[in-house]
Scaffold this motif. Structure first.
Motif, short mmCIF file in Angstrom:
data_model
loop_
_atom_site.label_atom_id
_atom_site.label_comp_id
_atom_site.label_asym_id
_atom_site.label_seq_id
_atom_site.Cartn_x
_atom_site.Cartn_y
_atom_site.Cartn_z
N PRO A 1 -15.16 -67.04 57.58
CA PRO A 1 -16.51 -66.47 57.59
C PRO A 1 -16.49 -64.94 57.58
CG PRO A 1 -16.23 -68.15 59.29
CD PRO A 1 -14.87 -67.80 58.79
N ARG A 2 -17.43 -64.37 56.87
CA ARG A 2 -17.60 -62.92 56.89
C ARG A 2 -18.35 -62.52 58.16
NH1 ARG A 2 -18.93 -64.24 51.45
NH2 ARG A 2 -17.35 -63.48 49.97
N ARG B 1 -22.53 -60.69 60.84
CA ARG B 1 -22.30 -59.93 59.60
C ARG B 1 -23.02 -58.59 59.64
NH1 ARG B 1 -22.93 -64.99 57.28
NH2 ARG B 1 -25.05 -64.60 56.52
N LYS C 1 -25.03 -64.73 60.57
CA LYS C 1 -25.75 -63.66 59.86
C LYS C 1 -25.83 -62.42 60.75
CE LYS C 1 -30.09 -62.67 57.44
NZ LYS C 1 -30.52 -61.49 58.21
N SER D 1 -20.04 -66.58 53.45
CA SER D 1 -21.12 -66.09 54.30
C SER D 1 -21.87 -67.31 54.83
CB SER D 1 -22.06 -65.18 53.52
OG SER D 1 -21.40 -64.00 53.12
N SER E 1 -13.31 -66.48 51.57
CA SER E 1 -14.32 -65.78 52.37
C SER E 1 -15.70 -66.38 52.06
CB SER E 1 -14.32 -64.29 52.06
OG SER E 1 -13.07 -63.71 52.39
N ASP F 1 -13.19 -62.46 58.16
CA ASP F 1 -12.53 -63.22 57.10
C ASP F 1 -11.11 -62.72 56.87
OD1 ASP F 1 -13.62 -60.83 56.10
OD2 ASP F 1 -13.97 -61.66 54.09
#
Length: 248
Positions: free
Chosen positions: A152-153, A222, A219, A212, A210, A192
């Motif tokens: 995950p980013r 990020r 979210k 989102s 990677s 990531d």
């Protein structure tokens, strides 16, 4: 000084126990394996007898907001009541940086826990930490689909669990601080990239794309809402150094 560490066999709790003993204090590790369960209150009264301070490092694997709130509210209520009965003069609670900026999923439980601690009658300190270096390893295991491990980013400033444990020990043996200085690692990292680098230490043939993730919590991460605001207490060990230690 006798300090009880709830979750004292876990990722951070074990380091807190070790740090306390190295400083010459008596430290007892409390966990379900030795008959103490904050979720039900079982064993707490006996375990806190004579303890001048308590460190709460309890954790939960469930991610849903409902399960998290139920667990942390029950644990906080039982621990506060037992600490008051025992005459314990300091409750130190480990929490997470930024939970009030992203009160979703797991973090909702930590918000509820903090609310009960601050309203309780036991003098308190809350130590908010960023994610530990081990967080990437947890994601690597949890987001696995065969040879694919989703990365995950997110923006993080990960910190060594051993340094968080030592900080909790320092706070516990002093006067209650209320909201103590947050603790974070020395560098901002991309989650990531952390997951991909962790995968590289395992010698496995995997793919770490990677992604989102669409959850509110990811979210927010990020967007950097899990990063410390202001000047935190900074740990020394970088994520790269932690990875190197895994190879040794």
């Amino acid at each position: 000084m006798l300090v009880a560490v709830v979750g004292g066999t876990g990722t951070v709790g074990a380091h807190a126990v070790r740090a306390l003993r190295e400083k010459g204090h008596d430290a007892v590790a409390l966990s379900r394996s030795n008959g103490v369960d904050v979720a039900t209150g079982d064993g707490l009264d006996d375990a806190l007898r004579g303890a001048a301070a308590v460190i709460d490092t309890t954790n939960l694997s469930a991610l849903s907001a409902r399960a998290s709130v139920a667990f942390f509210e029950a644990g906080a209520r039982h621990l506060l009541a037992a600490a008051e009965r025992a005459g314990t003069s300091h409750l130190v609670t480990l929490s997470i940086v930024g939970i009030d900026r992203m009160p979703y999923d797991y973090y909702a439980g930590k918000v509820a826990q903090e609310r009960l601690v601050t309203a309780g009658s036991v003098p308190w300190s809350i130590v908010r930490s960023t994610q530990f270096h081990e967080f990437a390893a947890q994601i690597y295991r949890q987001a696995a689909f065969g040879p694919i491990h989703l990365a995950p980013r997110a923006r993080l400033q990960p910190v060594a669990a051993t340094e968080v444990g030592a900080y909790l020990a320092d706070v516990a043996v002093g006067a209650p601080r209320g909201r103590a200085q947050e603790i974070a690692g020395p560098l901002e990292e991309a989650l990531d990239r952390m997951v991909a680098d962790y995968a590289g230490t395992r010698g496995e043939r995997v793919w770490t794309p990677s992604v989102s993730l669409p959850t509110k919590q990811m979210k927010a991460l990020r967007e950097g809402r899990g990063l410390p605001v202001g000047e935190p207490r900074r740990g020394d060990q970088t994520y790269a150094e932690w990875l190197t230690s895994l190879r040794e």
